[in-house]
Design an enzyme around this catalytic site. Structure first.
Site, PDB file in Angstrom:
ATOM      1  N   GLU A 211       0.889  -1.180   0.000  1.00 10.13           N
ATOM      2  CA  GLU A 211       0.000   0.000   0.000  1.00 10.13           C
ATOM      3  C   GLU A 211       0.912   1.211   0.000  1.00 10.13           C
ATOM      4  O   GLU A 211       1.527   1.517   1.029  1.00 10.13           O
ATOM      5  CB  GLU A 211      -0.886   0.010   1.256  1.00 10.13           C
ATOM      6  CG  GLU A 211      -1.562  -1.309   1.583  1.00 10.13           C
ATOM      7  CD  GLU A 211      -2.691  -1.637   0.639  1.00 10.13           C
ATOM      8  OE1 GLU A 211      -3.191  -0.706  -0.013  1.00 10.13           O
ATOM      9  OE2 GLU A 211      -3.037  -2.828   0.525  1.00 10.13           O
TER      10      GLU A 211
ATOM     11  N   CYS B 290      -2.384   8.818   2.812  1.00  8.82           N
ATOM     12  CA  CYS B 290      -2.041   8.295   1.483  1.00  8.82           C
ATOM     13  C   CYS B 290      -3.095   8.654   0.447  1.00  8.82           C
ATOM     14  O   CYS B 290      -2.782   8.896  -0.711  1.00  8.82           O
ATOM     15  CB  CYS B 290      -1.859   6.792   1.553  1.00  8.82           C
ATOM     16  SG  CYS B 290      -3.280   5.940   2.235  1.00  8.82           S
TER      17      CYS B 290
HETATM   18  P1  NAD Z   1       8.561   4.754   4.524  1.00  8.11           P
HETATM   19  O1  NAD Z   1       8.521   3.873   3.351  1.00  8.11           O
HETATM   20  O2  NAD Z   1       9.759   5.578   4.757  1.00  8.11           O
HETATM   21  O3  NAD Z   1       8.357   3.903   5.882  1.00  8.11           O
HETATM   22  C1  NAD Z   1       7.289   3.014   6.040  1.00  8.11           C
HETATM   23  C2  NAD Z   1       7.739   1.850   6.921  1.00  8.11           C
HETATM   24  O4  NAD Z   1       8.792   1.149   6.272  1.00  8.11           O
HETATM   25  C3  NAD Z   1       8.298   2.280   8.276  1.00  8.11           C
HETATM   26  O5  NAD Z   1       7.875   1.366   9.256  1.00  8.11           O
HETATM   27  C4  NAD Z   1       9.790   2.179   8.071  1.00  8.11           C
HETATM   28  O6  NAD Z   1      10.499   1.974   9.260  1.00  8.11           O
HETATM   29  C5  NAD Z   1       9.885   0.974   7.171  1.00  8.11           C
HETATM   30  N1  NAD Z   1      11.110   0.863   6.386  1.00  8.11           N
HETATM   31  C6  NAD Z   1      12.007   1.835   6.086  1.00  8.11           C
HETATM   32  N2  NAD Z   1      13.004   1.324   5.321  1.00  8.11           N
HETATM   33  C7  NAD Z   1      12.714   0.026   5.123  1.00  8.11           C
HETATM   34  C8  NAD Z   1      13.340  -1.016   4.384  1.00  8.11           C
HETATM   35  N3  NAD Z   1      14.465  -0.823   3.703  1.00  8.11           N
HETATM   36  N4  NAD Z   1      12.753  -2.243   4.385  1.00  8.11           N
HETATM   37  C9  NAD Z   1      11.603  -2.457   5.039  1.00  8.11           C
HETATM   38  N5  NAD Z   1      10.966  -1.500   5.760  1.00  8.11           N
HETATM   39  C10 NAD Z   1      11.514  -0.270   5.795  1.00  8.11           C
HETATM   40  O7  NAD Z   1       7.242   5.630   4.432  1.00  8.11           O
HETATM   41  P2  NAD Z   1       6.869   6.885   5.315  1.00  8.11           P
HETATM   42  O8  NAD Z   1       7.520   8.062   4.715  1.00  8.11           O
HETATM   43  O9  NAD Z   1       7.078   6.623   6.726  1.00  8.11           O
HETATM   44  O10 NAD Z   1       5.292   6.924   5.054  1.00  8.11           O
HETATM   45  C11 NAD Z   1       4.730   7.795   4.181  1.00  8.11           C
HETATM   46  C12 NAD Z   1       4.442   7.115   2.862  1.00  8.11           C
HETATM   47  O11 NAD Z   1       3.548   6.043   3.068  1.00  8.11           O
HETATM   48  C13 NAD Z   1       3.757   8.030   1.889  1.00  8.11           C
HETATM   49  O12 NAD Z   1       4.299   7.837   0.601  1.00  8.11           O
HETATM   50  C14 NAD Z   1       2.315   7.570   1.920  1.00  8.11           C
HETATM   51  O13 NAD Z   1       1.595   7.871   0.765  1.00  8.11           O
HETATM   52  C15 NAD Z   1       2.469   6.113   2.163  1.00  8.11           C
HETATM   53  N6  NAD Z   1       1.256   5.530   2.773  1.00  8.11           N
HETATM   54  C16 NAD Z   1       0.476   4.747   2.011  1.00  8.11           C
HETATM   55  C17 NAD Z   1      -0.693   4.220   2.552  1.00  8.11           C
HETATM   56  C18 NAD Z   1      -1.599   3.349   1.722  1.00  8.11           C
HETATM   57  O14 NAD Z   1      -2.465   2.706   2.288  1.00  8.11           O
HETATM   58  N7  NAD Z   1      -1.447   3.311   0.415  1.00  8.11           N
HETATM   59  C19 NAD Z   1      -1.042   4.510   3.867  1.00  8.11           C
HETATM   60  C20 NAD Z   1      -0.208   5.322   4.608  1.00  8.11           C
HETATM   61  C21 NAD Z   1       0.952   5.838   4.050  1.00  8.11           C
END
Ligand code: NAD
Length: 538
Positions: free
Chosen positions: A275, A309
């Site tokens: 997502e 999101c």
């Molecule tokens: P991010 O990708 O930086 O982090 C999300 C999660 O991934 C965190 O728990 C983080 O610790 C983890 N993570 C970081 N590096 C990783 C790796 N290499 N491997 C595995 N996990 C890792 O995202 P963010 O900036 O924290 O969140 C915002 C983003 O999330 C925005 O782009 C938003 O649109 C998206 N989002 C999407 C939805 C949806 O349902 N489509 C919902 C909420 C947020």
């Protein structure tokens, strides 16, 4: 069920309802924090301090997990899952319904914690327990519909009995972001549990307390203690540690990280659902109810300060109604009540972090430097909270500006004119993302016809996002670079299952050839296939 919880909730100092004191300081009861953090599998002895975006005071020190801790979390989860998979769907559904009630009963505590951790307005925090209650009830009430074994047509009608079973994947890894710290940590895991899986969760570092409260509520609702494990640590280390061990991965976060999770899953040939981000458009058609469109656009662009999101960052308005829409949209945005407190009554709260504030500031400054006009907002508000930024409307945004195509993930929206609907559809489909879209029109049939041309996983008509998000039977997720797979609905639970087909041959054997020569068998079968096709059989 536990009786350990103080009825008072987590706060120990500062007024509970500081409507007129934006600098009010809140703190969490130490015993409360300890009770939550004890749920973590984290033995490194290292901790990371978390501060609240409201006032900036320290909230907790979160113990950090190692790779060995992740291994231990999976060991516990696997043991618990073996038992859980033997329970009936009714047993699992009953636990979901107890969770539903608990979340509503302990709502104030949940809201306090979400607001403290994220800085969001209380009414946006409320969306989280509400979404969990809806999710828990939907899956509890529909479990049999999705998961019961189903009879399907066999090779030889009457002679081949085939049933399709839905078996749990095993242990599901759930990686969640900070923006909806309670519901994003929990909502995908609920159908996973219903399907007989265990979960190892790695919430974002800024959202650990809400995620740990979610884990406590699951245990209090009667899910076995070890069925839901939580680990903490840097995403780039602990995230891949989950991907290396899980039987299936559920990831919510940015497109860039989602891609690396998918690569890890591809290496191990395990499935994943992703997502991811969006750059979501609203189309305001010339027959739109402009009051409704302006009101909906405010909610769609500025809920949770745009850190959502499915929130809207682009609005395309028909030429004929552009000025009238804009006048209403700007006026409604300027009438919003801003504040970072725990109290009800604010229309928008703070961004969660300095990093978010820097991104939003960079996007707006870049646009302004390249000629965009700020119609309202456009500045930080440290007087309200350290990372507060005003709801901002931009006009004259061009492809040369960062916020034209990149997700800002903040309270910034660009408004554009369109001349005809084909032009509007083409512009809504620009870029590589395809999460959510919205259409305002008084002609529902026309709007639904336009929706089919928009490459987004959800399209809301006369609403921004809540209509689809709140409709639990409707699958939700992104097309193109906005994701893989869907949460909610049947797809939201079936992704956590392995499909197994069991075919039983009755009365006679299929081979060898019912005693015929191979040649005769070939002719009889060819004739049978022709007849079955003439009869219109599948
Ligand atoms: P991010 O990708 O930086 O982090 C999300 C999660 O991934 C965190 O728990 C983080 O610790 C983890 N993570 C970081 N590096 C990783 C790796 N290499 N491997 C595995 N996990 C890792 O995202 P963010 O900036 O924290 O969140 C915002 C983003 O999330 C925005 O782009 C938003 O649109 C998206 N989002 C999407 C939805 C949806 O349902 N489509 C919902 C909420 C947020």
């Amino acid at each position: 069920m536990s009786d350990r919880h103080p009825s008072s909730g987590p706060l120990v100092e500062g007024p509970h309802d500081p409507e007129h004191d934006p600098t009010a300081s809140y703190a969490l009861d130490r015993g409360y924090v300890q009770r939550l953090t004890e749920r973590l599998v984290a033995t490194t002895g290292e901790t990371v301090e978390v501060r609240s975006p409201i006032g900036g005071q320290p909230l907790a020190h979160i113990p950090q997990s190692s790779d060995a801790d992740v291994e231990e979390a999976f060991r516990r989860a696997r043991r618990a899952q073996a038992e859980w998979a033997r329970t009936t769907i009714d047993t699992r559904a009953a636990a979901l319904l107890r969770l539903h009630d608990l979340v509503l009963d302990r709502q104030e505590e949940i809201l306090d914690l979400i607001c403290l951790e994220s800085g969001k307005a209380r009414k946006h925090a409320f969306d989280e327990p509400m979404h969990i209650a809806l999710t828990a009830r939907y899956y509890a009430r529909t479990g049999h519909e999705h998961l019961d074994s189903k009879r399907v047509r066999g090779l030889i009608p009457g002679l081949t009995r085939v049933e399709v079973n839905r078996l749990p994947k095993g242990v599901v890894g759930v990686i969640s972001p900070w923006n909806y710290p309670f519901t994003m940590a929990l909502c995908d895991g609920l159908p996973a549990l219903l399907a007989g899986n265990a979960v190892v969760a790695k919430p974002d570092a800024q959202a650990m307390l809400s995620a740990l409260l979610a884990a406590e509520l699951l245990a209090d609702a009667g899910f076995p203690e070890d069925l839901w494990q939580v680990v903490a640590g840097p995403g780039s280390e602990i995230g891949p540690a989950l991907v290396r061990r899980a039987d299936y991965m559920q990831f919510t976060g940015s497109t860039a990280t989602g891609r690396s999770v998918a690569q890890g899953c591809a290496e191990r040939l395990i499935g994943c659902s992703l997502e991811l981000g969006g750059k979501n458009p609203i189309l305001v058609l010339r027959d739109a109810d402009l009051e409704k469109a302006a009101e909906g656009s405010v909610r769609a662009a500025f809920s949770n300060a745009g850190q959502l999101c499915v929130s809207m960052e682009r609005i395309y308005v028909a030429d004929q109604v552009y000025d009238r829409f804009l006048e209403r949209f700007v006026a409604r945005t300027e009438a919003m009540t801003l504040g970072a407190t725990l109290a009800w009554g604010n229309d928008m709260g703070s961004l969660i972090s300095r990093q978010q504030l820097e991104t939003v500031t960079r996007h707006v400054n870049d646009a302004v430097a390249k000629g965009a006009r700020v119609l309202t907002g456009g500045r930080a508000r440290p007087d309200l909270a350290p990372f507060f930024y005003e709801p901002t409307i931009l006009e004259g945004v061009t492809p040369a500006m960062t916020c034209f195509g990149q997700e800002t993930f903040g309270p910034v929206v660009s408004v554009y004119r369109f001349h005809d609907e084909a032009d509007a559809i083409a512009r809504a489909n620009e870029g590589e993302l395809g999460l959510n879209a919205s259409i305002y029109s008084q002609d529902g049939r026309r709007a639904r016809a336009i929706a089919r041309h928009i490459r987004c996983g959800t399209v809301n008509i006369n609403e921004g996002f809540a209509a689809s998000f709140g409709s639990l039977e409707a699958p939700m997720g992104g097309m193109r670079q906005s994701g893989l797979g869907r949460r909610q609905g049947s797809e939201g639970v079936l992704r956590f299952t392995e499909t197994q087909s069991v075919a039983t041959e009755r009365l006679m054997r299929i081979a060898p050839s019912f005693g015929m020569s191979d040649e005769l068998y070939g002719k009889v079968m060819t004739a049978s296939l022709r007849i079955l096709n003439k009869l219109g059989r599948a």
